[in-house]
Scaffold this active site. Structure first.
Site, mmCIF file in Angstrom:
data_model
loop_
_atom_site.group_PDB
_atom_site.id
_atom_site.type_symbol
_atom_site.label_atom_id
_atom_site.label_comp_id
_atom_site.label_asym_id
_atom_site.label_seq_id
_atom_site.Cartn_x
_atom_site.Cartn_y
_atom_site.Cartn_z
ATOM 1 N N ASN A 188 -5.314 2.626 2.069
ATOM 2 C CA ASN A 188 -4.109 2.567 0.848
ATOM 3 C C ASN A 188 -4.548 3.421 0.241
ATOM 4 O O ASN A 188 -5.191 3.492 -0.977
ATOM 5 C CB ASN A 188 -4.242 0.812 0.254
ATOM 6 C CG ASN A 188 -3.524 0.746 -1.160
ATOM 7 O OD1 ASN A 188 -2.202 2.111 -1.290
ATOM 8 N ND2 ASN A 188 -4.012 -0.466 -1.717
ATOM 9 N N PRO A 189 -4.589 4.394 0.110
ATOM 10 C CA PRO A 189 -5.025 6.024 -0.547
ATOM 11 C C PRO A 189 -4.649 6.023 -2.012
ATOM 12 O O PRO A 189 -3.396 5.578 -2.247
ATOM 13 C CB PRO A 189 -4.918 7.079 -0.139
ATOM 14 C CG PRO A 189 -4.017 7.029 1.408
ATOM 15 C CD PRO A 189 -3.438 5.366 1.663
ATOM 16 N N ARG B 185 1.268 -1.190 -0.138
ATOM 17 C CA ARG B 185 -0.087 0.057 -0.174
ATOM 18 C C ARG B 185 0.677 0.972 0.092
ATOM 19 O O ARG B 185 2.020 1.254 0.267
ATOM 20 C CB ARG B 185 -1.158 0.750 1.259
ATOM 21 C CG ARG B 185 0.189 -0.202 2.384
ATOM 22 C CD ARG B 185 -1.142 -0.490 3.626
ATOM 23 N NE ARG B 185 -0.460 -0.225 4.903
ATOM 24 C CZ ARG B 185 -0.166 0.545 5.785
ATOM 25 N NH1 ARG B 185 -0.746 1.888 5.436
ATOM 26 N NH2 ARG B 185 0.182 0.823 7.384
ATOM 27 N N THR B 186 0.571 2.417 -0.381
ATOM 28 C CA THR B 186 1.159 3.971 -0.418
ATOM 29 C C THR B 186 1.034 4.391 0.901
ATOM 30 O O THR B 186 0.909 4.457 1.909
ATOM 31 C CB THR B 186 0.316 4.214 -1.337
ATOM 32 O OG1 THR B 186 -0.705 4.109 -2.406
ATOM 33 C CG2 THR B 186 0.666 6.237 -1.499
ATOM 34 N N LEU B 187 2.789 4.175 1.322
ATOM 35 C CA LEU B 187 3.267 5.429 2.080
ATOM 36 C C LEU B 187 3.548 6.510 2.631
ATOM 37 O O LEU B 187 2.943 7.257 3.487
ATOM 38 C CB LEU B 187 4.395 4.668 3.288
ATOM 39 C CG LEU B 187 3.786 2.562 3.467
ATOM 40 C CD1 LEU B 187 5.317 2.414 3.812
ATOM 41 C CD2 LEU B 187 2.955 2.876 4.461
#
Lengths: 278, 235
Positions: free
Chosen positions: B133-134, B29-31
């Site tokens: 997880n935007p 996921r996007t961090l």
């Protein structure tokens, strides 16, 4: 039609290229009581004959609101109709959740037709035994569609389904060219006239029929009994011929009022019609 | 679920400690964003919508890419502008291409307008946010359908609204005050462009991540989207 060796499964073709189970399903639609739809550029009117099991019971619900801009009238197996109405309502709500705008009628009708088609191509299913007159509003105007158990759908200016619908169709065929430009009131009157044709001599009162309207600036709703009775009185006064062209006239005759309050007419049950078909 | 909670802890850590306690789930996921675009500014004008953004893609503090198109047309009626992670914007464009394709496949008279696209994106962004997880973007969505103008915005946490003038990032702080003072209903196309140019100039002066190459898109009532590109030099 007669029984034959190709009509047991929906997945069996006849040598002539017919699916008999699907055709039998369409027969079920013809057994239900009449439902009529007509449309103009800006409005759609759905009308149906109320049938009840006996004098003691309430009448079957045949018109369903699907969304503010769509309504459906059914004929045939009402249970199937109820389930399909629930499906339609669900689709409309889901579309609105994702897009904040109304599901176009044309698309709902295609989804419905695809759902019906599935049941004509699975050995463990049976076709839906209900015909649906779907009336609704789009960006492109008012539309009336008829969905068959076969999975076909057609758009109509006006249509009638169910028992004795041919009489209504004959009336509608005479007049349909005027519908597009018709006013809302005249459209409802034409629906009532067409409905009367299917009753064939029975008294048309607000308790034997249900009328629903949807239009530009008017959400789909079923007209209440008083409104319907007032409209019936109006055109019965005008006589057998064409519907009244003038705007709403005040009720005058007392005799038509009193005859309207006579005991509700109930159609004697047809022995060939299963109780579930209404 | 458990892995998600582990991930939540690492959000509070600095990248230094983070690398020691990174779990496998984090790579899913996007961090944080890597290649980013800066502000997008959008206004309604008399005949439609105007969107402006520069063509820069920053890699941290480096102004790495200078020809990134951050404004794109969507379907027949809409325009989208994105700031934030460029790869997530590319992903969003794939979602939108699929959406428009499905819409066209119906082959009926109906089509998805800017309002529908905006709402769809809102649902997507909010759902991703709920899964931790935007899509790391702030989007501007505008367009015209049946003579109706629409301009809205949605960001990575799902906050969405419509207005006559919207902006993302630094644009909120530097451009919107200018627009609040000088915007009115009957801006002509030329006046709109001049107004946007003024905003972009201020952004170039004061935003570290701005570059001096602009993209401007407009959407007209009754006409499909068109675009024009321009260079502007520092004064």
């Amino acid at each position: 039609m007669f029984r034959n060796q190709y009509d047991t499964d929906v997945t069996t073709w006849s040598p002539a290229g017919r699916l008999f189970q699907v055709e039998y399903a369409m027969e079920a639609v013809k057994q239900g009581s009449a439902a009529i739809g007509l449309r103009s550029k800006s409005h759609v009117v759905l009308a149906c004959v109320n049938k009840s099991n006996s004098e003691l019971s309430s009448h079957q619900k045949k018109i369903f609101k699907v969304d503010d801009h769509i309504g459906v009238a059914i004929s045939g197996l009402t249970a199937d109709g109820r389930v399909l109405s629930r499906y339609m309502r669900n689709e409309c709500i889901n579309y609105f959740y994702s897009y904040e705008s109304q599901l176009p009628v044309g698309r709902l009708v295609v989804q419905l037709a695809d759902k019906a088609q599935v049941c004509t191509q699975r050995s463990w299913k049976r076709p839906y035994g209900v015909g649906l007159l779907v009336g609704g509003l789009d960006e492109s105007g008012a539309h009336l569609y008829y969905n068959c158990p076969s999975g076909n759908y057609f758009e109509y200016q006006a249509f009638a389904i169910g028992s004795r619908s041919q009489a209504a169709k004959t009336y509608l065929e005479r007049k349909f060219e005027t519908f597009m430009e018709s006013s809302r009131e005249n459209l409802i009157k034409d629906a009532l006239f067409a409905l009367r044709e299917t009753l064939q001599g029975e008294k048309l009162t607000s308790s034997t029929c249900t009328i629903a309207v949807v239009g530009v600036g008017e959400a789909f709703h079923i007209l209440d009994q008083e409104t319907v009775q007032a409209l019936i009185n109006e055109f019965e006064i005008a006589g057998e011929e064409a519907p009244a062209d003038e705007a709403a006239a005040p009720d005058q005759a007392d005799d038509s009022e009193s005859s309207a309050t006579a005991a509700d007419q109930v159609t004697p049950s047809d022995p060939d019609v299963a109780p579930m078909d209404m | 679920m458990l892995l998600g909670i582990l991930g939540m802890n690492s959000l509070d850590c600095t990248p230094a400690t983070n690398s020691l306690i990174r779990s496998e789930a984090d790579s899913q996921r996007t961090l944080y964003p890597y290649v980013t675009g800066t502000s997008v500014v959008g206004i309604k004008y008399k005949d439609g919508i105007l969107l402006a953004a520069d063509m820069g893609g920053s890699y941290g503090s480096t102004l790495r890419y200078k020809s990134v198109e951050r404004l794109k047309p969507v379907g027949k009626h809409s325009l989208i502008g994105a700031s934030g992670e460029i790869s997530d914007f590319q992903e969003i464009m794939r979602y939108l291409d699929d959406l428009i394709l499905s819409d066209n496949m119906w082959d009926d008279g109906n089509s998805l307008g800017p309002k529908e696209v905006h709402n769809y994106l809102t649902r997507v962004m909010y759902n991703r946010r709920n899964k931790f997880n935007p899509l790391w973007n702030s989007l501007v969505l505008g367009g015209v359908k049946n003579g109706q103008k629409y301009l809205g915005t949605v960001n990575m946490i799902g906050v969405h609204y419509e207005d006559n003038h919207v902006a993302t990032g630094f644009g909120n702080h530097l451009a919107l005050p200018l627009l609040r003072d000088e915007w009115h209903e009957n801006l002509t196309f030329e006046e709109g462009v001049i107004l946007l140019e003024k905003c972009m100039r201020v952004l170039l002066y004061r935003d570290r991540s701005a570059v001096n190459k602009l993209q401007v898109l407009f959407s007209l009532c009754g006409i499909h989207t068109s675009r024009l590109l321009g260079n502007c030099c520092t004064v």
